[in-house]
Design a protein around this motif. Structure first.
Motif, PDB file in Angstrom:
ATOM      1  N   TYR A   1       0.852  -1.192   0.000  1.00 19.55           N
ATOM      2  CA  TYR A   1       0.000   0.000   0.000  1.00 19.55           C
ATOM      3  C   TYR A   1       0.884   1.237   0.000  1.00 19.55           C
ATOM      4  CZ  TYR A   1      -3.634   3.258   1.624  1.00 19.55           C
ATOM      5  OH  TYR A   1      -4.506   4.317   1.752  1.00 19.55           O
ATOM      6  N   PHE A   2       0.576   2.193  -0.886  1.00 18.44           N
ATOM      7  CA  PHE A   2       1.452   3.347  -1.074  1.00 18.44           C
ATOM      8  C   PHE A   2       1.593   4.194   0.186  1.00 18.44           C
ATOM      9  CE2 PHE A   2      -2.711   5.184  -1.699  1.00 18.44           C
ATOM     10  CZ  PHE A   2      -2.598   6.473  -1.207  1.00 18.44           C
ATOM     11  N   ASN A   3       0.621   4.094   1.095  1.00 16.94           N
ATOM     12  CA  ASN A   3       0.610   4.972   2.262  1.00 16.94           C
ATOM     13  C   ASN A   3       1.234   4.319   3.500  1.00 16.94           C
ATOM     14  OD1 ASN A   3      -0.005   7.534   3.228  1.00 16.94           O
ATOM     15  ND2 ASN A   3      -1.941   6.872   4.127  1.00 16.94           N
ATOM     16  N   HIS A   4       1.877   3.158   3.304  1.00 14.26           N
ATOM     17  CA  HIS A   4       2.512   2.487   4.446  1.00 14.26           C
ATOM     18  C   HIS A   4       3.825   1.867   3.998  1.00 14.26           C
ATOM     19  CE1 HIS A   4       2.567   0.878   8.490  1.00 14.26           C
ATOM     20  NE2 HIS A   4       2.885  -0.310   7.999  1.00 14.26           N
ATOM     21  N   VAL A   5       4.793   1.895   4.863  1.00 10.74           N
ATOM     22  CA  VAL A   5       6.144   1.478   4.512  1.00 10.74           C
ATOM     23  C   VAL A   5       6.276  -0.032   4.359  1.00 10.74           C
ATOM     24  CG1 VAL A   5       6.915   1.377   6.931  1.00 10.74           C
ATOM     25  CG2 VAL A   5       8.597   1.802   5.099  1.00 10.74           C
ATOM     26  N   HIS A   6       5.494  -0.819   5.089  1.00 10.84           N
ATOM     27  CA  HIS A   6       5.609  -2.274   5.056  1.00 10.84           C
ATOM     28  C   HIS A   6       4.509  -2.904   4.207  1.00 10.84           C
ATOM     29  CE1 HIS A   6       7.358  -1.420   9.256  1.00 10.84           C
ATOM     30  NE2 HIS A   6       8.371  -1.618   8.421  1.00 10.84           N
ATOM     31  N   THR A   7       4.755  -4.159   3.844  1.00  9.06           N
ATOM     32  CA  THR A   7       3.732  -4.936   3.132  1.00  9.06           C
ATOM     33  C   THR A   7       2.583  -5.274   4.082  1.00  9.06           C
ATOM     34  OG1 THR A   7       5.375  -5.903   1.647  1.00  9.06           O
ATOM     35  CG2 THR A   7       3.289  -7.082   1.891  1.00  9.06           C
ATOM     36  N   LEU A   8       1.357  -5.156   3.575  1.00 10.53           N
ATOM     37  CA  LEU A   8       0.174  -5.450   4.387  1.00 10.53           C
ATOM     38  C   LEU A   8      -0.332  -6.858   4.077  1.00 10.53           C
ATOM     39  CD1 LEU A   8      -1.821  -2.090   4.061  1.00 10.53           C
ATOM     40  CD2 LEU A   8      -0.164  -2.754   5.806  1.00 10.53           C
ATOM     41  N   THR A   9      -0.835  -7.524   5.107  1.00 13.18           N
ATOM     42  CA  THR A   9      -1.322  -8.895   4.991  1.00 13.18           C
ATOM     43  C   THR A   9      -2.832  -8.922   5.226  1.00 13.18           C
ATOM     44  OG1 THR A   9       0.789  -9.748   5.823  1.00 13.18           O
ATOM     45  CG2 THR A   9      -1.100 -11.253   5.878  1.00 13.18           C
ATOM     46  N   LEU A  10      -3.534  -9.685   4.378  1.00 13.95           N
ATOM     47  CA  LEU A  10      -4.986  -9.835   4.546  1.00 13.95           C
ATOM     48  C   LEU A  10      -5.277 -10.609   5.822  1.00 13.95           C
ATOM     49  CD1 LEU A  10      -7.883  -9.560   3.419  1.00 13.95           C
ATOM     50  CD2 LEU A  10      -7.509 -11.741   2.242  1.00 13.95           C
ATOM     51  N   ASN A  11      -6.178 -10.077   6.628  1.00 15.70           N
ATOM     52  CA  ASN A  11      -6.553 -10.740   7.884  1.00 15.70           C
ATOM     53  C   ASN A  11      -8.070 -10.764   7.978  1.00 15.70           C
ATOM     54  OD1 ASN A  11      -6.964 -11.441  10.670  1.00 15.70           O
ATOM     55  ND2 ASN A  11      -4.825 -10.903  11.018  1.00 15.70           N
ATOM     56  N   ARG A  12      -8.625 -11.962   8.015  1.00 16.21           N
ATOM     57  CA  ARG A  12     -10.079 -12.107   8.113  1.00 16.21           C
ATOM     58  C   ARG A  12     -10.540 -12.302   9.555  1.00 16.21           C
ATOM     59  NH1 ARG A  12     -12.446 -12.497   3.154  1.00 16.21           N
ATOM     60  NH2 ARG A  12     -11.077 -12.978   1.399  1.00 16.21           N
ATOM     61  N   SER A  13      -9.616 -12.239  10.506  1.00 20.73           N
ATOM     62  CA  SER A  13      -9.957 -12.331  11.931  1.00 20.73           C
ATOM     63  C   SER A  13     -10.056 -10.926  12.517  1.00 20.73           C
ATOM     64  CB  SER A  13      -8.888 -13.126  12.686  1.00 20.73           C
ATOM     65  OG  SER A  13      -8.753 -14.415  12.135  1.00 20.73           O
ATOM     66  N   PRO A  14     -10.864 -10.740  13.552  1.00 27.54           N
ATOM     67  CA  PRO A  14     -11.001  -9.409  14.172  1.00 27.54           C
ATOM     68  C   PRO A  14      -9.673  -8.903  14.733  1.00 27.54           C
ATOM     69  CG  PRO A  14     -12.751 -10.877  14.898  1.00 27.54           C
ATOM     70  CD  PRO A  14     -11.758 -11.721  14.179  1.00 27.54           C
TER      71      PRO A  14
ATOM     72  N   CYS B   1       3.668  -2.611  12.812  1.00 29.92           N
ATOM     73  CA  CYS B   1       3.235  -1.261  13.198  1.00 29.92           C
ATOM     74  C   CYS B   1       1.836  -1.236  13.789  1.00 29.92           C
ATOM     75  CB  CYS B   1       3.272  -0.326  11.995  1.00 29.92           C
ATOM     76  SG  CYS B   1       4.809  -0.327  11.093  1.00 29.92           S
ATOM     77  N   HIS B   2       1.182  -2.382  13.839  1.00 32.33           N
ATOM     78  CA  HIS B   2      -0.226  -2.466  14.218  1.00 32.33           C
ATOM     79  C   HIS B   2      -1.044  -1.456  13.395  1.00 32.33           C
ATOM     80  CE1 HIS B   2      -3.198  -4.218  16.922  1.00 32.33           C
ATOM     81  NE2 HIS B   2      -3.823  -3.060  16.836  1.00 32.33           N
ATOM     82  N   TYR B   3      -0.821  -1.539  12.073  1.00 30.53           N
ATOM     83  CA  TYR B   3      -1.501  -0.661  11.116  1.00 30.53           C
ATOM     84  C   TYR B   3      -2.644  -1.463  10.489  1.00 30.53           C
ATOM     85  CZ  TYR B   3      -2.001   2.481   7.061  1.00 30.53           C
ATOM     86  OH  TYR B   3      -2.469   3.350   6.092  1.00 30.53           O
ATOM     87  N   VAL B   4      -3.875  -0.961  10.599  1.00 29.63           N
ATOM     88  CA  VAL B   4      -5.055  -1.669  10.105  1.00 29.63           C
ATOM     89  C   VAL B   4      -5.780  -0.786   9.089  1.00 29.63           C
ATOM     90  CG1 VAL B   4      -7.138  -2.922  10.746  1.00 29.63           C
ATOM     91  CG2 VAL B   4      -5.276  -2.699  12.391  1.00 29.63           C
ATOM     92  N   ALA B   5      -6.078  -1.347   7.924  1.00 31.02           N
ATOM     93  CA  ALA B   5      -6.729  -0.564   6.867  1.00 31.02           C
ATOM     94  C   ALA B   5      -7.929  -1.314   6.312  1.00 31.02           C
ATOM     95  CB  ALA B   5      -5.745  -0.269   5.740  1.00 31.02           C
ATOM     96  N   HIS B   6      -8.993  -0.544   6.004  1.00 31.68           N
ATOM     97  CA  HIS B   6     -10.126  -1.121   5.265  1.00 31.68           C
ATOM     98  C   HIS B   6      -9.625  -1.750   3.967  1.00 31.68           C
ATOM     99  CE1 HIS B   6     -12.732   2.158   7.248  1.00 31.68           C
ATOM    100  NE2 HIS B   6     -13.191   1.003   7.702  1.00 31.68           N
ATOM    101  N   CYS B   7     -10.307  -2.786   3.533  1.00 26.77           N
ATOM    102  CA  CYS B   7      -9.995  -3.347   2.214  1.00 26.77           C
ATOM    103  C   CYS B   7     -10.244  -2.317   1.110  1.00 26.77           C
ATOM    104  CB  CYS B   7     -10.818  -4.604   1.959  1.00 26.77           C
ATOM    105  SG  CYS B   7     -10.352  -6.009   2.990  1.00 26.77           S
ATOM    106  N   HIS B   8     -11.317  -1.529   1.251  1.00 25.96           N
ATOM    107  CA  HIS B   8     -11.614  -0.571   0.190  1.00 25.96           C
ATOM    108  C   HIS B   8     -10.633   0.601   0.156  1.00 25.96           C
ATOM    109  CE1 HIS B   8     -14.321   0.891   3.532  1.00 25.96           C
ATOM    110  NE2 HIS B   8     -13.700   2.018   3.235  1.00 25.96           N
ATOM    111  N   CYS B   9      -9.870   0.810   1.241  1.00 20.84           N
ATOM    112  CA  CYS B   9      -8.860   1.865   1.208  1.00 20.84           C
ATOM    113  C   CYS B   9      -7.672   1.463   0.341  1.00 20.84           C
ATOM    114  CB  CYS B   9      -8.387   2.203   2.621  1.00 20.84           C
ATOM    115  SG  CYS B   9      -9.617   3.109   3.594  1.00 20.84           S
ATOM    116  N   THR B  10      -7.509   0.171   0.121  1.00 16.94           N
ATOM    117  CA  THR B  10      -6.408  -0.331  -0.706  1.00 16.94           C
ATOM    118  C   THR B  10      -6.918  -0.806  -2.059  1.00 16.94           C
ATOM    119  OG1 THR B  10      -6.625  -2.570   0.203  1.00 16.94           O
ATOM    120  CG2 THR B  10      -5.176  -1.059   1.374  1.00 16.94           C
ATOM    121  N   VAL B  11      -8.077  -0.305  -2.488  1.00 14.43           N
ATOM    122  CA  VAL B  11      -8.745  -0.844  -3.670  1.00 14.43           C
ATOM    123  C   VAL B  11      -7.899  -0.688  -4.933  1.00 14.43           C
ATOM    124  CG1 VAL B  11     -10.009   1.281  -4.199  1.00 14.43           C
ATOM    125  CG2 VAL B  11     -10.947  -0.931  -4.890  1.00 14.43           C
TER     126      VAL B  11
END
Length: 589
Positions: free
Chosen positions: A320-333, A367-377
């Protein structure tokens, strides 16, 4: 709302209005520049008012701001007025209604309002009025003044594609008025059509009279004014300008027509999916059956709708362009803190808006960075399109298929067994319809008794023919889900599948034979939707009945079609007699 009341006089005053403090009891002398309001006015200063309530002018409906800190109260009109509104002339000549002068109706109507003849909006505030023509002009539209530098000697311009002359006006008082076509607020320059009685952006005055659009590729769309209906793209009801396909009775509002949607092709769906960003309570997600209140993908052709977080093949990781690390899909709360309750408020780190704990997210553990799926659309679309392109290129290397298939090519591709299946269904229905079917439950399976008797009479006097023999053999087929369908019937099939599911699922026919009878049912439904009541004849009713019965003999669950046909039959013959009477009394030609 709380209020003070004088029971002797039946006078009531809201608390917020009671907080207004008159500056003087000498009333009309407080207004400069020739006061024109017909009643005494009480001047009040908002700067001395501690109430945080926002007041609006009863004349123009605009709020009082710092530049309009003086409020004039008229007890006769029961309204609050700006100084400029208290000075409005009682009579004006206006180019929007050049035939007669307009007179100010100063008293706010108590039980009904008026429709402004310029912006077509319903108003319940002060308004200018021509009693001879029953023409109304609200205060905001009356403030619009023609631009002499732009208009010709007749006060009009013709340089736009709009079919009538227009008056180009300046909005010097900055009233917020919405464009009739796109419903977006107008700016400083406004076009008015005297003929259509609408206000338009200059760009909307130049709308093409006809256009082709990806949402309805089968036919060209024609611009229509003064219409109320549902947009087939976003499913919202609105009034104003629509683009129409008269052949399919298909409509799209100007906002959707002018938008430049973000689309993608992927393995999710055989058609292009369009990204819709605004919440829509008229659309349910095909997967989770919840309202699409977050950004979602939509196939307008077949009404397939999908929340972004409901995509089954979301990329497991993305950058994601707005975060330095690679983001991983998480379907758990994922909570912000481990000890938080499930009903606490959680926020997306990308958009800082609230997120639903149960919805999938993209997560950075470091980083405990959490993003909506639609924010990374954007990244999601890019990845899914790449996967689709690779799959398509591999498929192209393996086998080269024609880009499209005509109806003739489709029918010619049937082998001997498939042709026997098609003919077997047709012959079974023809034998049944020609025999003595008075005791046959198939004829009355879905129609009521009176409608069944009427259709028996019609069928006995007419021969059954194969519907596709009368279709245009050059029509092209496209894919909807796992089926091929005539291009013009794709929206019908998508709608029926979306509402009733796969009604052909219980049929034992081979895929091609099943597809042909699906087209037969959809063609009848399409004809039924596009035929006006006054144009329905007994032959038309008979053709619909044959198509639905062929679908029934093919093993389809199409009670919905017979239910609609029953209502149409009763309505059609009810014009001549009460259908509850014995059917043999009708004169059916």
């Amino acid at each position: 709302m709380s209020a003070y009341t004088c029971f002797d006089c039946s006078f009531t005053l809201h608390v917020v209005c009671a907080s207004l403090t008159p500056t003087t009891k000498t009333i009309q002398s407080q207004i400069q520049l020739q006061p024109t309001h017909p009643h005494p006015l009480i001047s009040c200063d908002l700067n001395n008012n501690n109430c945080k309530y926002t007041y609006s002018c009863s004349c123009c409906s605009q709020p009082f701001d710092d530049d309009r800190s003086v409020v004039y109260v008229c007890l006769e009109c029961k309204g609050l007025l700006h100084k400029t509104c208290a000075q409005l002339p009682r009579k004006i000549d206006h180019p929007f209604h050049p035939s007669h002068p307009l007179f100010l109706l100063p008293q706010k109507p108590r039980f009904f309002g008026y429709t402004c003849g310029a912006c077509s909006q319903y108003k319940d505030s002060f308004i200018y009025h021509c009693s001879d023509c029953e023409f109304y002009l609200d205060i905001a539209c009356a403030s619009l003044s023609p631009n002499p530098a732009e208009n010709n000697e007749f006060g009009q311009i013709r340089r736009f594609s709009h079919s009538h002359p227009l008056i180009l006006c300046d909005n010097k008082q900055k009233f917020e008025i919405c464009c009739y076509a796109c419903e977006i607020p107008l700016g400083d320059s406004i076009c008015f059509c005297v003929e259509c009685k609408v206000l338009l952006h200059e760009s909307c005055a130049g709308l093409p009279h006809e256009m082709k659009h990806m949402f309805h590729p089968m036919h060209a769309l024609t611009l229509r004014y003064h219409r109320y209906g549902k947009c087939e793209a976003c499913l919202r009801h609105s009034s104003g300008c629509f683009y129409e396909c008269s052949q399919c009775q298909w409509y799209m509002d100007v906002r959707c027509a002018l938008s430049k949607p973000k689309t993608m092709m992927s393995k999710i769906h055989p058609h292009p999916l369009t990204l819709f960003n605004k919440p829509n309570y008229n659309i349910l997600c095909t997967t989770c059956r919840q309202f699409c209140v977050t950004p979602f993908f939509r196939c307008v052709l077949c009404h397939f709708d999908l929340h972004i977080y409901c995509i089954s093949i979301l990329p497991p990781t993305l950058k994601y362009f707005n975060h330095v690390h690679t983001l991983t899909l998480n379907r758990s709360p994922i909570k912000d803190y481990p000890d938080e309750d499930d009903d606490a408020e959680f926020y997306c780190d990308a958009c800082e808006e609230r997120r639903v704990l149960a919805h999938p997210t993209y997560y950075c553990k470091d980083c405990h960075y959490v993003a909506h799926c639609h924010c990374t659309v954007s990244e999601i679309i890019h990845i899914l399109e790449e996967e689709w392109s690779e799959q398509e290129s591999k498929g192209a290397e393996q086998v080269e298929e024609p880009t499209s298939l005509t109806l003739k090519q489709f029918l010619d591709s049937f082998n001997g067994d498939e042709n026997k299946e098609v003919k077997g269904v047709f012959d079974a229905y023809r034998r049944d319809s020609q025999g003595d079917c008075s005791d046959n439950p198939k004829d009355s399976l879905y129609l009521d008794e009176a409608s069944t008797e009427i259709m028996k009479i019609l069928v006995s006097k007419n021969q059954v023919t194969m519907p596709w023999e009368n279709w245009n053999s050059t029509l092209k087929l496209i894919k909807v889900d796992d089926y091929m369908i005539l291009e013009n019937l794709a929206p019908i099939l998508g709608t029926l599948f979306g509402k009733y599911g796969d009604f052909s699922g219980m049929s034992n026919l081979s895929p091609k034979a099943k597809m042909l009878y699906i087209m037969t049912v959809c063609d009848a439904v399409n004809s039924m939707l596009s035929t006006k009541v006054k144009n329905i004849t007994t032959n038309v009713l008979l053709s619909w009945f044959h198509c639905f019965m062929l679908g029934h003999f093919a093993g389809f669950e199409i009670q919905f079609a017979f239910g609609r046909l029953t209502r149409v039959v009763r309505s059609h013959f009810g014009l001549q007699a009460d259908v509850s009477l014995r059917p043999h009394r009708y004169q059916i030609e």
